[in-house]
Design an enzyme around this catalytic site. Structure first.
Site, short mmCIF file in Angstrom:
data_model
loop_
_atom_site.label_atom_id
_atom_site.label_comp_id
_atom_site.label_asym_id
_atom_site.label_seq_id
_atom_site.Cartn_x
_atom_site.Cartn_y
_atom_site.Cartn_z
N ASP A 171 -0.86 -5.88 9.30
CA ASP A 171 -1.85 -4.88 8.90
C ASP A 171 -3.10 -5.64 8.48
O ASP A 171 -3.12 -6.29 7.44
CB ASP A 171 -1.31 -4.04 7.75
CG ASP A 171 -2.26 -2.90 7.37
OD1 ASP A 171 -3.37 -2.82 7.94
OD2 ASP A 171 -1.90 -2.09 6.48
N LYS A 199 -13.41 -1.14 5.93
CA LYS A 199 -13.94 -2.01 4.88
C LYS A 199 -15.01 -2.96 5.41
O LYS A 199 -16.11 -3.05 4.87
CB LYS A 199 -12.81 -2.83 4.25
CG LYS A 199 -11.61 -2.02 3.78
CD LYS A 199 -11.94 -1.04 2.69
CE LYS A 199 -10.71 -0.43 2.05
NZ LYS A 199 -9.81 0.30 2.95
N TRP A 259 0.85 -1.19 0.00
CA TRP A 259 0.00 0.00 0.00
C TRP A 259 0.89 1.24 0.00
O TRP A 259 1.86 1.33 0.76
CB TRP A 259 -0.90 -0.03 1.23
CG TRP A 259 -1.82 1.14 1.40
CD1 TRP A 259 -2.60 1.72 0.45
CD2 TRP A 259 -2.06 1.85 2.62
NE1 TRP A 259 -3.32 2.76 1.00
CE2 TRP A 259 -3.00 2.86 2.32
CE3 TRP A 259 -1.59 1.73 3.92
CZ2 TRP A 259 -3.48 3.74 3.28
CZ3 TRP A 259 -2.05 2.60 4.88
CH2 TRP A 259 -2.99 3.59 4.56
#
Length: 465
Positions: free
Chosen positions: A275, A311, A194
């Site tokens: 993560d 999310k 990311w």
């Protein structure tokens, strides 16, 4: 005040001008006081050329910040900026990492609406500050969600969890804690990863290095390269691991590979920093998507985990997340928590209340929790179905190449393998927006827009338009 100043200046003008000229007695009285040359002061003044008054300086024309250069748009968020400027009726935004319905609309989960309504209806709720580490119930339930309710680490009070500002804030707090209190200041992150990861950890005070992860030739995992790079990392280095649904590739290790990674890292005394941004959102199963984390916790070793509810609960704008640190003993966990407070306090003082209350309300209530898992699986299943539809559409068009990676990859994103020139072509000719590395958000697709994307990919690959 300006009017008052003007009126005072007007009075002075009258005295030095017309009033003296018109009042002969006053004029004669003054003029009859000559100097050695026989001229009075007033006569000399009237006879002298006018004295130029220095102009009043205007405000500084240049800002003290005039040297500041305009920064480039964020490579991910900039995609949406460009998309919003496009007036084409067929434009398609596949850059944003947010779920969309079949109609292309943002989704607020029904269970989130219910939880919010229950909070609004509770007249006893107040808007007081949370403690530095956040909402206690939220922290407790978040740890159970990622580690499992029967986790020995939780039962032995070896976990400290603090509420943070979504996943990004959790990573930043964890990074700053490590920079202050861990002996090894180097963190290894996957290549690619990311786009915010290297920035977050560098600004936190860590030195960022990369380990091989993605193989462009197979559009899959470069497992051998990963093992080699972690095997050569210095003992004690921190290693960032995507718990599931690797962003941007959608490529995850299988269970056996995770076990080999765990054994290697523990033998090298490498510190895992997970993560976890997509728990339940990747496969539709909360437990399956947490399996990698639980493997590392089960061996009794230490690790860090950053969680996000953006999310899997659709709470993008609420910025709800948590950082958990699993320690060897409860005493160490308590001391670690005390230092996390010192990281958080000057950074943002304490986290917001509303989003964490929504999460806690859902996780504590059995019926709401069950409804959430159903809605969560529906989101994951729709993304999986979009993968299959796109794969079949490319296959039907005879698009050159092997596109099976689309259905092998998992989670919100697919690393298409398209290069920057092909991406630019698709944007220019088909008004399809994505990051220049070819990453597309499968959550932004629908059955209606899959044919348009397939046409664009086919044209980009074959050089036709």
């Amino acid at each position: 005040m300006l009017a008052q100043m003007n009126s005072k200046f007007a009075a002075l003008t009258v005295i030095s001008g017309s009033s003296i000229d018109k009042s002969s007695s006053f004029k004669n009285e003054i003029l009859n006081v000559p100097d050695r040359q026989g001229k009075s002061p007033v006569e000399k003044t009237l006879a002298s050329p006018p004295v130029e008054t220095p102009p009043i300086s205007p405000p500084m024309a240049d800002s003290v910040f005039h040297h500041v250069a305009r920064a480039p748009e964020d490579p991910i968020l900039g995609v949406t900026v460009a998309y919003n400027k496009d007036t084409s009726p067929v434009k398609l935004n596949l850059g944003v990492g947010a779920y969309r319905t079949e109609e292309g609309k943002p989704l607020v989960l029904s269970v989130v609406r219910q939880a919010e309504q229950s909070l609004v209806n509770d007249a006893s709720r107040v808007k007081e500050y949370l403690p530095i580490i956040g909402l206690a119930e939220f922290n407790k339930l978040s740890a159970k969600l990622i580690f499992g309710a029967d986790s020995p680490a939780i039962q032995e009070n070896r976990v400290t969890t603090v509420q943070c500002l979504s996943g990004t804030g959790s990573l930043r707090v964890g990074g700053e804690f490590l920079a202050r209190h861990y002996h090894e200041r180097t963190i290894y992150i996957p290549q690619p990863t990311w786009g915010n990861h290297p920035k977050v950890f560098t600004l936190a005070g860590l030195s960022v290095k990369y380990y091989r992860y993605y193989d462009p030739a197979t559009r899959g995992l470069d497992f051998q390269g990963l093992l080699e790079d972690l095997g050569s990392a210095p003992s004690g280095a921190v290693v960032l691991l995507h718990a599931c649904a690797h962003n941007p590739t959608g490529v995850d290790p299988i269970v056996d590979q995770w076990e080999q990674i765990r054994q290697l890292m523990r033998s090298k005394k490498l510190l895992p920093f997970f993560d976890s941004a997509y728990q339940g959102f990747a496969s539709g199963s909360l437990d399956a998507d947490a399996q990698s984390v639980r493997m590392f916790v089960a061996d009794g070793g230490e690790c860090l985990v950053a969680q996000s509810y953006a999310k899997n609960m659709g709470l993008y704008g609420e910025r709800v997340g948590a950082l958990s640190i699993v320690c060897k003993t409860s005493d160490v966990a308590g001391r670690v928590e005390s230092q996390l407070k010192l990281v958080i306090r000057p950074m943002y003082s304490n986290p917001p209340l509303h989003g964490a209350s929504i999460v806690a309300t859902i996780l504590r209530d059995k019926d709401m929790y069950n409804e959430w898992t159903i809605e969560l699986k529906a989101m994951a299943d729709r993304i999986i179905s979009m993968r299959h539809e796109l794969f079949e559409a490319l296959k039907a068009r005879g698009t050159p190449g092997d596109w099976s990676h689309i259905i092998k990859q998992i989670g919100m994103f697919t690393f298409t393998g398209l290069n920057s020139e092909q991406v630019a072509f698709m944007t220019r000719e088909y008004h399809i927006y994505m990051t220049s590395d070819g990453r597309i958000s499968m959550a932004g697709l629908s059955s209606r827009t899959v044919p348009h994307l397939a046409d664009a990919i086919h044209a980009a690959v074959t050089g036709s338009s």
